[in-house]
Design a protein around this motif. Structure first.
Motif, PDB file in Angstrom:
ATOM      1  N   GLY A 207       1.135  -1.285  -0.284  1.00 31.43           N
ATOM      2  CA  GLY A 207      -0.406   0.181  -0.276  1.00 31.43           C
ATOM      3  C   GLY A 207       0.647   1.185  -0.547  1.00 31.43           C
ATOM      4  N   ARG A 209       4.255   2.173  -1.539  1.00 27.90           N
ATOM      5  CA  ARG A 209       4.326   1.594  -2.930  1.00 27.90           C
ATOM      6  C   ARG A 209       5.814   1.989  -2.672  1.00 27.90           C
ATOM      7  NH1 ARG A 209       2.997  -0.898  -4.629  1.00 27.90           N
ATOM      8  NH2 ARG A 209       3.863   0.072  -6.816  1.00 27.90           N
TER       9      ARG A 209
ATOM     10  N   ILE B  35      -5.104  10.775   7.399  1.00 26.52           N
ATOM     11  CA  ILE B  35      -3.239   9.410   7.232  1.00 26.52           C
ATOM     12  C   ILE B  35      -3.601   8.929   8.747  1.00 26.52           C
ATOM     13  CG2 ILE B  35      -0.699   9.981   7.353  1.00 26.52           C
ATOM     14  CD1 ILE B  35      -1.138  12.569   6.179  1.00 26.52           C
ATOM     15  N   ASP B 233       0.040   5.644  -3.471  1.00 24.89           N
ATOM     16  CA  ASP B 233      -0.518   5.416  -2.507  1.00 24.89           C
ATOM     17  C   ASP B 233      -1.368   5.648  -1.618  1.00 24.89           C
ATOM     18  OD1 ASP B 233       1.002   6.635   0.539  1.00 24.89           O
ATOM     19  OD2 ASP B 233       1.388   7.660  -1.514  1.00 24.89           O
ATOM     20  N   ALA B 234      -2.328   4.125  -0.431  1.00 27.57           N
ATOM     21  CA  ALA B 234      -3.241   4.099   0.208  1.00 27.57           C
ATOM     22  C   ALA B 234      -2.964   5.485   0.787  1.00 27.57           C
ATOM     23  CB  ALA B 234      -2.594   2.580   0.647  1.00 27.57           C
ATOM     24  N   ILE B 235      -2.143   5.818   1.700  1.00 24.69           N
ATOM     25  CA  ILE B 235      -1.949   7.041   2.467  1.00 24.69           C
ATOM     26  C   ILE B 235      -1.931   8.247   1.647  1.00 24.69           C
ATOM     27  CG2 ILE B 235      -1.094   8.211   4.026  1.00 24.69           C
ATOM     28  CD1 ILE B 235       0.581   5.201   4.919  1.00 24.69           C
ATOM     29  N   SER B 236      -0.888   8.312   0.459  1.00 22.41           N
ATOM     30  CA  SER B 236      -1.479   9.482   0.730  1.00 22.41           C
ATOM     31  C   SER B 236      -2.750   9.967  -0.304  1.00 22.41           C
ATOM     32  CB  SER B 236       0.054   9.636  -1.355  1.00 22.41           C
ATOM     33  OG  SER B 236       0.548   9.891  -0.623  1.00 22.41           O
TER      34      SER B 236
END
Lengths: 343, 343
Positions: A207, A209, B35, B233-236
């Motif tokens: 997740g 990257r 986040i 990415d998942a967080i961004s």
């Protein structure tokens, strides 16, 4: 141009996902802490363009001379894109083995470059032809362990192949943490061997990257010129740094997953499959019935995703990622039902 | 090849940073929450390859017909790289105004393509030549507001330029949130206008690397084929989605920074500078003494970083990012001392 199609990504929760070689376990707690801490850091500022904290931690964890041997990227996807852009011009050529990771072909297509495939021989061994030089051959890519097979080529043979090539040989070690051997030492001893790694598989961080290249400092410096200035974000850098500091966690999770892999291998053999001995976090298997597509569909109808792969002029089969023991039990049960349904 | 060199990034805390057009304020609290929440999400799984939640939120915030008009990227850097790769082949050409954002030239160099610059005329207006077509001209890039000037070209003139071009015109709106006009509506009315945006400036999120393209759905679909499969990415994605839901925060921070900009403009004029009226989060100024490099060095010795820029055949000057009022006060004081030291 036909784009690369990654494995299916269903809505979370509904499926048991054993199709994209993700880690079934959550990442180290230290990574979660690092992300939560970075959330209140100076996000209004640009991140470190060269991910210094990560490169230091990775150099230490891997026994490399220093951070200048490492280039951090937005997933090893970005690293592979940079390698193809940096080494292969329009109309030039790259080489990969077959069957293998077809993303490399897509990267050549995007670049307006050509690709050629050298078939594996004798159950996943590489022929000498894989190391044959040619004027327009600018890059050779070898996933090791390979996908879909999970097999490895020895560092000795890789050294031999590199020695007959006049272009760089990239060893894609996405799955190397699950194997007993890797090629990290060869980067220092062989002029044209480069290695890519990812945190997506063994570290349980698909997740975020994050991937990286290991190469001689002069290669790292040249490729650094063509990457986007700030290719890794501040939070991913913090997460990846914490991951590299979690080597005990890594050893534990790899041991656990490799035990599950051996059990899956044995039980698939019990069900009549021919299973290729794997050094990665997945296994490749073929059933004497040849009804792989039907088994895949049967499992999908029952909320279990595995990968059906059909390689023209070669054959098809199933690639099953290593999940938790419970997930693998559910998968095996459903496979046995699928096979029974054929009888 | 000479790589692109972004503004200096000193160790945090030591310097007042007014050199890379970052937002001096922290991002919305909702972003930090998103986040922290994503940190305990399924990071072991690959992220949404097309950032659906973000694109929905952005389409709504910007009044676009739907998410299919948006492509999310790892910073607008990645979007610009994709545009150059997608539209300009080796040996073909892109165009940019001058003086402007020199990254576009680097992107052409990396691609093995050519670039040409059309000088601004009459205090940052565009000549008709900027819209002239040519067989090998494949992409035209226009930062609007422009850097280093902070000036804008009207949507009317941009429509006119686009109508005489046979290739796409990319309007890089990195700073548009600080201006009174933008070109978003033109994407639907003009066939060859595309827009790039970033969350690095107005949203205070340079650290998370998030930018996007606004274009017709068929263009989005084609460029989506050449991006890395999981480029965000998942967080961004979670952070960027929360940012797009923070439009009230955005309006407040922009109002505050634009007031600081007007004050900085007036006080620099008091100090004898010629200041270009800015529609961005920075101002471009020139002093009759011409001693810009010395002013920059004087400030740097006193822990204040601004940008000294020298454009061959055109001239040099100083670009000062809008900081907090306290930071701008400290900057103005040090500039006045630098000037006094010349007397």
């Amino acid at each position: 141009m036909k784009p690369y199609t990654p494995g299916e990504q269903p809505p979370p929760g509904k499926f048991i996902k054993l199709n994209t070689n993700e880690n079934p376990y959550p990442p180290p707690a230290a990574v979660v802490d690092a992300i939560r801490s970075a959330a209140t850091g100076p996000l209004n500022r640009y991140p470190d363009p060269v991910a210094t904290s990560f490169r230091r931690a990775a150099a230490e964890a891997l026994g490399l001379p220093g951070p200048e041997w490492i280039l951090a990227g937005n997933g090893s996807d970005e690293i592979l894109t940079l390698l193809v852009r940096g080494f292969v011009g329009e109309g030039e050529r790259l080489r990969l083995p077959y069957p293998s990771y077809i993303l490399y072909r897509t990267l050549a297509d995007i670049q307006g470059a050509a690709w050629e495939q050298t078939p594996f021989v004798d159950d996943w061994k590489l022929p000498a032809a894989f190391g044959q030089s040619a004027d327009d051959l600018k890059l050779v890519l070898l996933p090791n362990p390979n996908s879909p097979s999970g097999t490895i080529v020895s560092p000795e043979q890789i050294t031999e192949i590199a020695s007959t090539l006049t272009c760089p040989l990239v060893v894609d070690e996405a799955y190397a943490d699950f194997a007993q051997q890797n090629c990290i030492d060869l980067v220092q001893s062989c002029d044209n061997i480069l290695i890519t790694r990812t945190l997506s598989k063994s570290y349980g961080l698909a997740g975020i990257r994050f991937g990286f290249l290991i190469a001689k400092p002069e290669v790292i410096a040249e490729l650094g010129k063509i990457k986007d200035s700030y290719n890794c974000d501040a939070i991913s850098i913090a997460a990846a740094t914490a991951a590299m500091h979690s080597q005990d966690w890594l050893a534990d999770v790899v041991t656990k997953m490799n035990l599950t892999r051996e059990r899956l291998t044995a039980e698939l053999a019990e069900l009549g499959f021919r299973v290729t001995p794997s050094h990665a976090n997945f296994v490749w298997c073929q059933h004497p019935s040849g009804r792989h597509a039907e088994i895949y569909e049967y499992l999908k109808r029952n909320q279990i995703l595995i990968r059906y792969m059909d390689f023209p002029d070669w054959g098809d089969g199933l690639r099953i990622s290593i999940g938790t023991d419970e997930q693998i039990d559910a998968c095996l049960l459903m496979i046995s039902r699928a096979i029974q349904s054929f009888a």
